[in-house]
Design an enzyme around this catalytic site. Structure first.
Site, PDB file in Angstrom:
ATOM      1  N   ARG A 265      27.616  71.177  56.085  1.00 34.32           N
ATOM      2  CA  ARG A 265      27.691  72.640  55.907  1.00 34.32           C
ATOM      3  C   ARG A 265      28.074  72.965  54.467  1.00 34.32           C
ATOM      4  NH1 ARG A 265      28.627  77.570  58.706  1.00 34.32           N
ATOM      5  NH2 ARG A 265      30.509  78.713  58.151  1.00 34.32           N
TER       6      ARG A 265
ATOM      7  N   LYS B 121      31.853  82.581  65.060  1.00 33.55           N
ATOM      8  CA  LYS B 121      33.231  82.946  65.349  1.00 33.55           C
ATOM      9  C   LYS B 121      33.308  84.430  65.702  1.00 33.55           C
ATOM     10  CE  LYS B 121      35.629  79.440  62.603  1.00 33.55           C
ATOM     11  NZ  LYS B 121      36.599  79.199  61.516  1.00 33.55           N
TER      12      LYS B 121
ATOM     13  N   ARG C  51      27.808  75.591  61.936  1.00 34.19           N
ATOM     14  CA  ARG C  51      28.965  74.826  62.392  1.00 34.19           C
ATOM     15  C   ARG C  51      28.538  73.887  63.521  1.00 34.19           C
ATOM     16  NH1 ARG C  51      30.526  80.308  62.016  1.00 34.19           N
ATOM     17  NH2 ARG C  51      32.107  80.713  60.404  1.00 34.19           N
TER      18      ARG C  51
ATOM     19  N   HIS D 134      30.343  83.772  57.358  1.00 31.63           N
ATOM     20  CA  HIS D 134      31.708  83.997  56.890  1.00 31.63           C
ATOM     21  C   HIS D 134      32.058  85.481  57.011  1.00 31.63           C
ATOM     22  CE1 HIS D 134      31.748  80.182  54.152  1.00 31.63           C
ATOM     23  NE2 HIS D 134      32.111  79.916  55.386  1.00 31.63           N
TER      24      HIS D 134
ATOM     25  N   HIS E 220      30.816  69.219  59.052  1.00 34.00           N
ATOM     26  CA  HIS E 220      31.271  70.294  58.165  1.00 34.00           C
ATOM     27  C   HIS E 220      30.955  69.954  56.710  1.00 34.00           C
ATOM     28  CE1 HIS E 220      33.201  74.153  58.667  1.00 34.00           C
ATOM     29  NE2 HIS E 220      33.843  73.969  57.533  1.00 34.00           N
TER      30      HIS E 220
ATOM     31  N   TYR F 114      32.376  77.736  47.141  1.00 34.92           N
ATOM     32  CA  TYR F 114      31.187  76.958  46.781  1.00 34.92           C
ATOM     33  C   TYR F 114      30.753  77.199  45.346  1.00 34.92           C
ATOM     34  CZ  TYR F 114      31.236  76.195  51.752  1.00 34.92           C
ATOM     35  OH  TYR F 114      31.630  75.859  53.021  1.00 34.92           O
TER      36      TYR F 114
END
Length: 298
Positions: free
Chosen positions: A247, A173, A149, A270, A244, A279
């Site tokens: 990414r 995150k 990110r 994730h 992004h 994806y």
């Protein structure tokens, strides 16, 4: 809750502290949730004790009637469920009406990605060896090589780069740390920047940041976005995208190259495999497009 010893402002402030310090949500998410709670309190005339499932459904229906996007409604539903659960735990609501609220599903359009030829063109190193060009090339190489990110890239310190093992350590995150590998092109670009570019921009306040702005401070996300947009404008046929988008591109190319879904999930950081599965849809859609264009009986 009795007649309520806390007003709307106090409840909202307490909820904000919970989101920031206990849930560790991003500042952007906290702002969005507090805005949603403020809007809910306006619907409730500032009185929390009037909150029940009928009121929640009425409020969301009103939002829908006013033309709010499905993505906004999905976020507000998620916010309300978090908010009512929190208020119930604090004893401000006798039960949790959010448990009876269905989850609104936001549409998930497939993200735009570069094909491999476009990615190669975007990563062609400029001949100029000035610090800005060296930095920008290293940024692009690392974003595409790792799929990190933009916030993770900006936060990189020199000690986070393991040149021998070809991995970087990032804090994602929820403050979850992970190691992400990268290849030789990214390593060479990083070395050129760190040896020939970064020392020319270092100032007293630079600290250990890998990537610097022109004034010597740690680079910010806005600058990285401008770097990516500017480079992709030079690539014929490439969609306009920011960090992004790189990414998304990295994840799609990994799957197209044979990587398994769980490995890609771990690389991207994730929390849920469900997030990574988009994806596979991107790869399948690209395959369908190629089939329709190439097969005589498509």
């Amino acid at each position: 809750m009795a007649d309520g010893w806390l007003g709307a402002d106090e409840v909202t402030a307490e909820f904000g502290r919970y989101l920031r310090f206990e849930r560790d949500l991003s500042p952007h998410t906290v702002r969005a949730y507090l805005s949603d709670v403020t809007a809910l309190f306006e619907h409730l005339d500032g009185q929390l004790h009037g909150l029940d499932i009928s009121t929640l459904r009425e409020w969301l229906a009103e939002q829908h009637a006013n033309g709010k996007a499905r993505a906004t409604l999905a976020r507000r539903t998620a916010c309300v469920r978090t908010f009512t659960a929190y208020c119930h735990r604090r004893g401000w609501l006798p039960d949790d009406p959010g448990l009876l609220l269905g989850s609104a599903k936001a549409p998930r359009p497939l993200p735009a990605v570069l094909d491999q030829e476009q990615a190669q063109a975007a990563l062609e190193a400029p001949a100029d060896g000035e610090p800005k060009e060296l930095r920008d090339q290293a940024i692009l190489e690392l974003l595409y090589a790792t799929g990190v990110r933009v916030s993770e890239l900006c936060a990189l310190d020199v000690d986070d780069v393991d040149r021998d093992r070809h991995v970087i350590r990032v804090l994602g995150k929820g403050r979850k740390e992970r190691s992400v590998p990268f290849g030789l092109p990214a390593l060479r670009a990083l070395d050129r920047w760190c040896v020939h570019g970064r020392p020319r921009w270092i100032r007293a306040g630079s600290g250990a940041a890998v990537f610097l702005g022109v004034r010597g401070g740690r680079i910010d996300a806005g600058t990285v976005r401008r770097v990516v947009h500017a480079r992709l404008r030079e690539v014929e046929g490439a969609p306009d995208m920011g960090p992004h988008g790189l990414r998304h591109t990295a994840a799609t190319h990994l799957l197209e190259g044979g990587a398994d879904l769980r490995s890609v999930q771990e690389l991207l950081g994730h929390a849920s495999l469900h997030t990574t599965q988009i994806y596979t849809h991107v790869s399948i859609e690209r395959l369908r497009t190629a089939y329709r264009q190439a097969h005589p009986r498509a």
